[in-house]
Design a protein around this motif. Structure first.
Motif, short mmCIF file in Angstrom:
data_model
loop_
_atom_site.label_atom_id
_atom_site.label_comp_id
_atom_site.label_asym_id
_atom_site.label_seq_id
_atom_site.Cartn_x
_atom_site.Cartn_y
_atom_site.Cartn_z
N LEU A 59 55.11 -5.72 -14.44
CA LEU A 59 56.35 -5.90 -15.21
C LEU A 59 57.50 -6.45 -14.37
CD1 LEU A 59 56.32 -2.73 -17.52
CD2 LEU A 59 55.34 -5.01 -17.93
N SER A 60 57.20 -6.93 -13.15
CA SER A 60 58.24 -7.54 -12.34
C SER A 60 58.49 -8.97 -12.82
CB SER A 60 57.83 -7.55 -10.86
OG SER A 60 56.65 -8.30 -10.68
N THR A 61 59.64 -9.51 -12.45
CA THR A 61 60.02 -10.85 -12.89
C THR A 61 60.55 -11.65 -11.70
OG1 THR A 61 62.26 -10.11 -13.43
CG2 THR A 61 60.62 -10.03 -15.19
N VAL A 95 61.42 -10.42 -5.00
CA VAL A 95 60.39 -10.83 -5.95
C VAL A 95 59.00 -10.66 -5.32
CG1 VAL A 95 59.48 -12.74 -7.32
CG2 VAL A 95 61.95 -12.46 -7.06
N VAL A 96 58.06 -10.14 -6.11
CA VAL A 96 56.66 -10.05 -5.67
C VAL A 96 55.93 -11.26 -6.24
CG1 VAL A 96 54.56 -8.68 -5.62
CG2 VAL A 96 56.79 -7.54 -5.62
N THR A 139 51.67 -7.16 0.10
CA THR A 139 51.52 -6.50 1.41
C THR A 139 52.66 -6.84 2.34
OG1 THR A 139 49.11 -6.54 1.18
CG2 THR A 139 50.00 -6.22 3.40
N ASN A 140 53.10 -8.09 2.33
CA ASN A 140 54.17 -8.55 3.21
C ASN A 140 55.41 -8.84 2.36
OD1 ASN A 140 52.26 -8.77 5.50
ND2 ASN A 140 51.43 -10.46 4.29
N GLN A 141 56.48 -8.09 2.58
CA GLN A 141 57.66 -8.18 1.72
C GLN A 141 58.25 -9.59 1.72
OE1 GLN A 141 60.89 -5.56 2.74
NE2 GLN A 141 61.98 -5.93 0.83
N GLY A 142 58.46 -10.09 0.52
CA GLY A 142 59.10 -11.39 0.36
C GLY A 142 58.18 -12.58 0.55
N GLU A 143 56.88 -12.34 0.78
CA GLU A 143 55.95 -13.46 0.99
C GLU A 143 55.86 -14.30 -0.27
OE1 GLU A 143 51.46 -14.33 2.76
OE2 GLU A 143 52.00 -12.31 2.10
#
Length: 268
Positions: A59-61, A95-96, A139-143
Motif C-alpha cells: 500500500l505504499s506509493t 519510497v520503496v 533491503t537497502n533504504q532508498g534504492e
C-alpha cells in the motif's frame, strides 16, 4: 493520462512489416501504457493502461517511471522489463521502489502488483499463471532504478542507486556518494544468474562448488548513479559496459544462447 511522461518510448514493430505498430511508455505516476498505432489513420489509434505500480502490495506509493521498458516477444504475450525510481530526486529515501517484469496479454484493465508473482524473498518464481514478477527494493533504504533495463540471452539486467543516508540530500553528492548495483535475473523467473555472492559456495576436498542463491542476484558496481547496461555484440561474442563513478565497468554477461540474423538491402 494525468501524469507527465519523462521517458523515451519503446517503439515496436510486432509483425515485422517495417512499420511501427505499438509503443510502450511509463509515466511519473508509476503507470505503464500501450499505444496501438498500426493503423495509417490516427483516429483508429488506441491507448491501453497496462500496469499501475501505486499502490504496491504494501500500500505504499510514490513510485515513478523515468525510463522506457525493455520488451521481449513471447508466445501469446509481450514482456516488459522496467524499474521505478525518481530521477529528479535521487537522494530521496521514503519510497520503496521495485524492479518489474510485466506481461502484456492485451488486457483491457490495468494490472497491479497483486497480479504479479513476488520474487522479493525467493530465488525464483513461476509466472505461468500470473502476469509477471517483481522484486521489492526494500533491503537497502532508498534504492531505486535510475536507468533503462536490458534483456539479452534470457537475462534481465537492471542498475540501481542507493543514496548515502549519512550525508545531506544534496543531489550533487550523488556523483561520489551512494552505492550502485547491477541486478541480473532470469527474465521469466527472476532467479539469480551469476555467482555474485561467493559466501554461498561450498568447499569439499579443496574443491569449491558455486551455489546460486537469491543473494547472487546483484553485485556492487561502485559509487554514484550508474548508467544502464549497454550491450556490445561483435563476432567474438557479447560484452557489456556500464558507466559509474566516472569510469566504465565491464560486468560479466551471458554469451549462451542463439540469435537470428536479420538482413536487408537498400534499394536506390
Amino acid at each position: 493520462l494525468t501524469h507527465s511522461i519523462a521517458s523515451d518510448l519503446s517503439v515496436m514493430d510486432i509483425d515485422s512489416n517495417g512499420y511501427a505498430d505499438r509503443v510502450y511508455v511509463g509515466d511519473t505516476g508509476g503507470n505503464m501504457w500501450r499505444f496501438d498505432v498500426s493503423s495509417p489513420y490516427t483516429a483508429s489509434w488506441g491507448l491501453r493502461h497496462l500496469f499501475a505500480s501505486n499502490p504496491g502490495a504494501d500500500l505504499s506509493t510514490g513510485r515513478k517511471i523515468f525510463f522506457r521498458p525493455a520488451v521481449t516477444l513471447e508466445i501469446g504475450y509481450e514482456m516488459l522489463f522496467f524499474g521505478t525510481g525518481d530521477r529528479a530526486h535521487p537522494t530521496a529515501m521514503s519510497v520503496v521502489d521495485r524492479i518489474y517484469a510485466v506481461k502484456d496479454t492485451g488486457q483491457s484493465v490495468a494490472k497491479a502488483e497483486g497480479d504479479l508473482s513476488s520474487a522479493t524473498s525467493v530465488n525464483s518464481v513461476n509466472v505461468a499463471t500470473t502476469d509477471g514478477w517483481y522484486v521489492k527494493l526494500s533491503t537497502n533504504q532508498g534504492e531505486k532504478v535510475l536507468a533503462q533495463s536490458a534483456v539479452i540471452n534470457k537475462v534481465a539486467y537492471y542498475t540501481t542507486y542507493e543514496p548515502d543516508a549519512t550525508v545531506s540530500a544534496n543531489v550533487c553528492d550523488t556523483a561520489t556518494r551512494g552505492t550502485s548495483r547491477l541486478y541480473s535475473l532470469g527474465y521469466l523467473d527472476a532467479a539469480a544468474v551469476y555467482n555474485y555472492d561467493s559466501t554461498n559456495d561450498t568447499v569439499s576436498g579443496g574443491v569449491t562448488t558455486p551455489v546460486i542463491a537469491a543473494s547472487d542476484r546483484s553485485t556492487i558496481l561502485g559509487t554514484g548513479i550508474p548508467s544502464g547496461i549497454v550491450m556490445v555484440i561483435n563476432p567474438s561474442g557479447i560484452s557489456a559496459l556500464i558507466g559509474v563513478g566516472g569510469a566504465m565497468v565491464t560486468p560479466t554477461v551471458s554469451d549462451v544462447g542463439g540469435s537470428i540474423p536479420t538482413y536487408w538491402r537498400e534499394v536506390r
